[in-house]
Design a protein around this motif. Structure first.
Motif, PDB file in Angstrom:
ATOM      1  N   THR A 177      54.635  47.196  37.624  1.00 28.37           N
ATOM      2  CA  THR A 177      55.023  45.968  38.326  1.00 28.37           C
ATOM      3  C   THR A 177      56.527  45.830  38.540  1.00 28.37           C
ATOM      4  O   THR A 177      56.956  44.895  39.232  1.00 28.37           O
ATOM      5  CB  THR A 177      54.520  44.736  37.555  1.00 28.37           C
ATOM      6  N   TRP A 188      51.111  46.041  43.717  1.00 28.35           N
ATOM      7  CA  TRP A 188      51.517  46.613  42.438  1.00 28.35           C
ATOM      8  C   TRP A 188      51.237  45.663  41.282  1.00 28.35           C
ATOM      9  O   TRP A 188      50.911  46.099  40.162  1.00 28.35           O
ATOM     10  CB  TRP A 188      52.993  47.001  42.479  1.00 28.35           C
ATOM     11  N   ILE A 189      51.362  44.364  41.519  1.00 28.21           N
ATOM     12  CA  ILE A 189      51.010  43.384  40.481  1.00 28.21           C
ATOM     13  C   ILE A 189      49.520  43.472  40.163  1.00 28.21           C
ATOM     14  O   ILE A 189      49.113  43.404  38.996  1.00 28.21           O
ATOM     15  CB  ILE A 189      51.399  41.964  40.935  1.00 28.21           C
ATOM     16  N   GLY A 192      48.982  46.458  38.180  1.00 26.68           N
ATOM     17  CA  GLY A 192      49.511  46.238  36.838  1.00 26.68           C
ATOM     18  C   GLY A 192      48.577  45.450  35.949  1.00 26.68           C
ATOM     19  O   GLY A 192      48.719  45.474  34.714  1.00 26.68           O
TER      20      GLY A 192
END
Length: 302
Positions: A177, A188-189, A192
């Motif tokens: 992240t 990406w979060i 993650g």
């Protein structure tokens, strides 16, 4: 001989009736929980397990174990540079300004100051200290899932494995992240969140006796963990910590320390809530006979 046989049959019959009463009581205990809404049931479970007391002890463990490891990891990632400081990172990440920023910067030395601690013995000290923390987490999960705790040695090696997995998952989440901007940041979060989901999904397997019962439904614990641990903790750190700093204005470095300790307490409460809500949802969807067979009867407190 006849009298002995009769006494043995009477004893066996009494044991069977006691087992049947216990199973009936556990079945009713489960039914009573299901009659409540999931959030109401989780709230009751939180206070049933004395969640505030458990969170208070867990907060101390987080403060004395995890925070030093975060500082060491940050210093290592920055090559123990004499120009980088964890205080700079916090000020930038939380957009701190003025007095709050000054106090945070004054609390932390440069990364170079921790170089001497980056040794096998130095790291081992903090990792060994993580075992009591993982034991406290195991206690939380055992109470939330209404199970008997493991023996000391079983809990020690299982807790050590859980603590190692937790560190790896948090490092994985931070790696996935960090450093992203724009439209890709959301993706990406989301990626993650996968290590966090894995951690809380397998936590009952590692920390709870008979944790494999109804294992197909343990993903509920993972979902709760993603919501409360990932997003709840992010909100606590991002917004609560700066507010707490303002409340301790004038107390200098001790005020920053108290703000960090309070934030650790909030995170610990979220962890206990994760265990309780995850357990309640698992009970609702796992096969009833597996739930009843694996749990213990909880006697209401006076």
């Amino acid at each position: 001989v006849g009298e002995l046989m009769g006494a043995a049959e009477h004893t066996l019959d009494s044991m069977q009736r006691a087992i049947q009463r216990d199973l009936s009581a556990r079945t009713e205990q489960l039914a009573a929980s299901k009659r409540l809404g999931p959030f109401v049931a989780a709230t009751r479970r939180f206070f049933e397990v004395e969640g505030l007391d458990l969170a208070g002890l867990l907060a101390i463990e987080l403060f004395t174990t995890v925070i030093p490891l975060i500082l060491l990891g940050f210093s290592w990632a920055n090559g123990f540079s004499s120009t980088s400081s964890f205080g700079d990172f916090l000020v930038h990440r939380m957009n701190l300004t003025g007095y709050a920023a000054e106090q945070v910067l004054a609390l932390f030395d440069t990364s170079a100051s921790l170089r001497s601690t980056w040794t096998v013995l130095g790291l081992a000290g903090f990792l060994v200290w993580g075992i009591p923390m993982s034991s406290q987490v195991a206690k939380v999960w055992a109470r939330a899932y209404r199970r008997q705790r493991f023996t000391f040695w079983q809990e020690t090696w299982r807790g050590a494995l859980w603590f190692t997995l937790a560190l790896l998952c948090y490092v994985g989440t931070a790696t996935l992240t960090s450093g992203h901007h724009g439209a890709t940041k959301v993706c990406w979060i989301a990626l993650g969140a996968i290590p966090t989901f894995v951690l809380w999904s397998v936590s009952p397997l590692l920390l709870v006796r008979n944790g494999s019962a109804g294992w197909r439904y343990l993903f509920w614990s993972g979902i709760v963990g993603v919501v409360l641990d990932t997003f709840g903790v992010r909100v606590s750190i991002r917004f609560l910590f700066p507010k707490l700093l303002g409340g301790w204005q004038g107390f200098g470095p001790i005020g920053v320390t108290m703000a960090m300790m309070t934030t650790a307490g909030v995170i610990a409460v979220l962890w206990v809530a994760t265990a309780c809500l995850g357990a309640v949802l698992w009970e609702r969807y796992a096969p009833e006979h597996e739930v009843v067979a694996s749990q213990r009867l909880v006697t209401p407190r006076a």
